[in-house]
Write an enzyme that holds these catalytic residues in place. Structure first.
Site, PDB file in Angstrom:
ATOM      1  N   LYS A 212       0.857  -1.186   0.000  1.00  0.00           N
ATOM      2  CA  LYS A 212       0.000   0.000   0.000  1.00  0.00           C
ATOM      3  C   LYS A 212       0.893   1.236   0.000  1.00  0.00           C
ATOM      4  O   LYS A 212       1.418   1.648   1.029  1.00  0.00           O
ATOM      5  CB  LYS A 212      -0.927   0.041   1.217  1.00  0.00           C
ATOM      6  CG  LYS A 212      -2.062   1.033   0.952  1.00  0.00           C
ATOM      7  CD  LYS A 212      -2.579   1.753   2.160  1.00  0.00           C
ATOM      8  CE  LYS A 212      -1.710   2.850   2.670  1.00  0.00           C
ATOM      9  NZ  LYS A 212      -1.571   4.018   1.745  1.00  0.00           N
ATOM     10  N   GLU A 287       9.970   1.373  10.321  1.00  0.00           N
ATOM     11  CA  GLU A 287      10.933   2.472  10.137  1.00  0.00           C
ATOM     12  C   GLU A 287      10.157   3.743  10.405  1.00  0.00           C
ATOM     13  O   GLU A 287       9.371   4.174   9.557  1.00  0.00           O
ATOM     14  CB  GLU A 287      11.476   2.501   8.697  1.00  0.00           C
ATOM     15  CG  GLU A 287      12.195   1.253   8.249  1.00  0.00           C
ATOM     16  CD  GLU A 287      13.540   1.058   8.925  1.00  0.00           C
ATOM     17  OE1 GLU A 287      13.968   1.944   9.690  1.00  0.00           O
ATOM     18  OE2 GLU A 287      14.132  -0.003   8.697  1.00  0.00           O
ATOM     19  N   CYS A 321      13.354  10.950   6.944  1.00  0.00           N
ATOM     20  CA  CYS A 321      13.404  10.650   8.384  1.00  0.00           C
ATOM     21  C   CYS A 321      14.843  10.651   8.896  1.00  0.00           C
ATOM     22  O   CYS A 321      15.062  10.606  10.104  1.00  0.00           O
ATOM     23  CB  CYS A 321      12.705   9.332   8.674  1.00  0.00           C
ATOM     24  SG  CYS A 321      13.208   8.046   7.566  1.00  0.00           S
ATOM     25  N   GLU A 418       9.957  16.521  14.655  1.00  0.00           N
ATOM     26  CA  GLU A 418      10.586  16.306  13.351  1.00  0.00           C
ATOM     27  C   GLU A 418      10.105  17.416  12.417  1.00  0.00           C
ATOM     28  O   GLU A 418       8.900  17.571  12.200  1.00  0.00           O
ATOM     29  CB  GLU A 418      10.165  14.932  12.836  1.00  0.00           C
ATOM     30  CG  GLU A 418      11.120  14.344  11.852  1.00  0.00           C
ATOM     31  CD  GLU A 418      10.726  12.926  11.440  1.00  0.00           C
ATOM     32  OE1 GLU A 418       9.623  12.471  11.763  1.00  0.00           O
ATOM     33  OE2 GLU A 418      11.551  12.298  10.750  1.00  0.00           O
TER      34      GLU A 418
END
Ligand code: ADP
Length: 518
Positions: A212, A287, A321, A418
């Site tokens: 997906k 992750e 990331c 982040e």
């Protein structure tokens, strides 16, 4: 600056592509037409080797983040299609897992060759739906393809063991077998590589997959799947569905046929998938988000530190990331570093990724831009200085000026969240101990970077950092041959390298008993 740009982006575009880019940047339709002609503009999901619409005909648009234009409309799928895709993968598992490793390897190698021979079209697609500059997209195609090549090779090296027995009429064997059907959920920031990094080892080990991709970037996934079919990856071994993400995710979680979930994305969704995997006790790899510290020590080579930090921060406009999220600079080098770094950032050219000179593309959507804007507002409101940028770019919509903030501290949201955008916050520190303490003071633990000329310090600090990846005097460290993954809440498991295939394998112990003749 020339050096910095080369470091960030690699070499120039191939010549024929350069000419085409000039046309495409003024008229993106030229790019879409080129993809249509190449057969890589697939706009349906893939289930059991067939291109499929949503059962109720619903569609969603895919936008070009640079212009807001609709590139294509794709099916909005949900539970029905997910369940069909799981059944197809389950059926295909019987034959795919029984192929010899050599045969699976050959087909994966062919897929790799096809990705490489179509790299310019795939790069175009990535830039169109994700926004990154074409040179970075070409880099992603090479990087993404490398996982297929690497795991095509690893397929032939899935060795078991023979263990010396404790009872002499026994023989003890260890077999490694594929886990089964894998559900792979991937994000938009690397629309190709985050898929190949999962599907490469899955198919190599004999697993089949339901992928997906992000609804923002399904077209690259579909183009890669088209090439997989051409390469002889069996129908049903690779299925692609997208649309209602929670419904598709729940279907994968609830199915007892799905034996593994592998996910790259936000920590919040990763935690949901981890909890949801409990009811059927699936294997899981995650992750998740990072909060990468980048530590510049007084003894660093200034040029190396500026170039490395620029690459670690501004790749994909800060939307990875592993992007440097907090730049910790020791007080003795702070002023020199801040001024050289700000100068380098000022020179980064912002624009549509189809324009050859662009090094900073748009953010994925306006919500992403608003988040960046609010973090900058919070930081400046609490005393941070704007050294460069600090506002929306004149190109509007999804474009933000590459930004450097000075004198950031831990009270500001930007040092704990982040950023996922082109904003580099600089924090000042005094001692090595203090830098390590600040760097580790977070729930994330994915990537960290240090810049120093001291070998003892390189060892000491690398070992002290609670992170899964550490770059020493390097800002771009990801490669298919090394393990990628995080400590703490940045995830579970490793992708790439010899370690990456273990995530898709079960270990079976076989005891052969009573071997002595009566
Ligand atoms: P990002 O903020 O980077 O988009 P997300 O974690 O939201 O990160 O998205 C990563 C992937 O997870 C995408 O494919 C997205 O559609 C998918 N996703 C989002 N929510 C869910 C969910 N509840 N269940 C399964 N997948 C989800």
């Amino acid at each position: 600056m020339a050096m910095c740009r080369a470091g960030l982006l690699g070499s120039r575009l191939p010549h024929p592509f350069r000419i085409l880019c000039r046309q495409m940047s003024t008229e993106p339709r030229v790019a879409v037409d080129r993809l249509r002609q190449s057969g890589l503009l697939r706009t349906q999901g893939l289930i059991g080797g067939k291109w499929i619409d949503a059962y109720d005909g619903k569609t969603i648009p895919v936008h070009n983040p640079a212009t807001g234009d609709v590139i294509a409309n794709v099916p909005f799928m949900g539970r029905n299609e997910a369940i069909n895709a799981i059944s197809s993968a389950h059926e295909a598992f019987t034959s795919w897992s029984k192929l010899t490793a050599n045969e699976r390897s050959k087909r994966l190698r062919k897929w790799y060759d096809l990705i490489i021979s179509h790299k310019e079209d795939l790069a175009l697609l990535i830039t169109l739906e994700q926004g990154k500059p074409l040179k970075e997209s070409l880099g992603e195609v090479n990087y993404g393809a490398s996982f297929i090549e690497f795991f095509a090779e690893e397929a032939k090296r899935i060795y078991g063991d023979i263990i010396p027995p404790t009872i002499d009429d026994r023989r003890l064997l260890v077999l490694k077998q594929p886990v089964g059907v894998v559900g792979a959920i991937t994000p938009w920031n690397f629309p190709l590589a985050m898929i190949t990094r999962k599907v490469g080892p899955a198919l190599a080990s004999g697993c089949t997959a339901v992928v997906k991709p992000s609804e923002y970037t399904p077209l690259t996934a579909l183009a890669a799947a088209e090439l997989a079919l051409q390469a002889g990856i069996s129908p049903g071994a690779l299925n692609i569905v997208f649309g209602n993400a929670p419904d598709i995710g729940d279907s994968l979680l609830e199915s007892t046929k799905v034996r593994k979930i592998t996910f790259t994305g936000s920590t919040a969704v990763g935690k949901k998938l981890m909890a949801g995997s409990a009811s059927t006790v699936k294997k899981i790899s995650l992750e998740l988000g990072g909060n990468a510290p980048c530590i510049v020590f007084d003894d660093a080579d200034l040029d190396v530190a500026v170039k490395g930090t620029l690459a670690a921060k501004f790749r994909n406009s800060g939307q990875t990331c592993v992007c440097a999220n907090r730049i910790l600079v020791q007080e003795g080098i702070y002023d020199k570093f801040a001024s050289a770094f700000a100068k380098a950032v000022q020179a980064l050219e912002v624009g549509n990724g189809l324009i050859e000179t662009t090094v900073q593309g748009p953010l994925i959507n306006e919500a992403a831009l608003e988040k960046v804007e609010s973090l900058v507002k919070d930081a400046t409101g609490k005393g941070a200085d704007v050294l460069v940028g600090g506002r929306r770019h004149s190109l509007g919509r999804t474009f933000y000026e590459p930004t450097v903030l000075g004198n950031v501290n831990n009270e500001m949201l930007i040092s704990s969240q982040e950023v996922f955008g082109p904003v580099a916050p600089l924090l000042r520190f005094k001692t090595e101990e203090e830098a390590i303490q600040i760097a580790n003071d977070t729930n994330a633990g994915l990537a960290a970077y240090i810049f120093t000329s001291s070998m003892p310090r390189s060892w000491r600090v690398s070992e002290a950092l609670e992170y899964g990846l550490v770059g020493v005097n390097e800002g771009l460290i990801s490669t298919e041959v090394a393990p990628f993954g995080g400590f703490k809440q940045s995830g579970l498991g490793r992708e790439g390298s010899k370690y990456g295939i273990d995530e898709y394998l079960e270990i079976k112990y076989v005891c052969l008993g009573n071997l002595k003749e009566a």
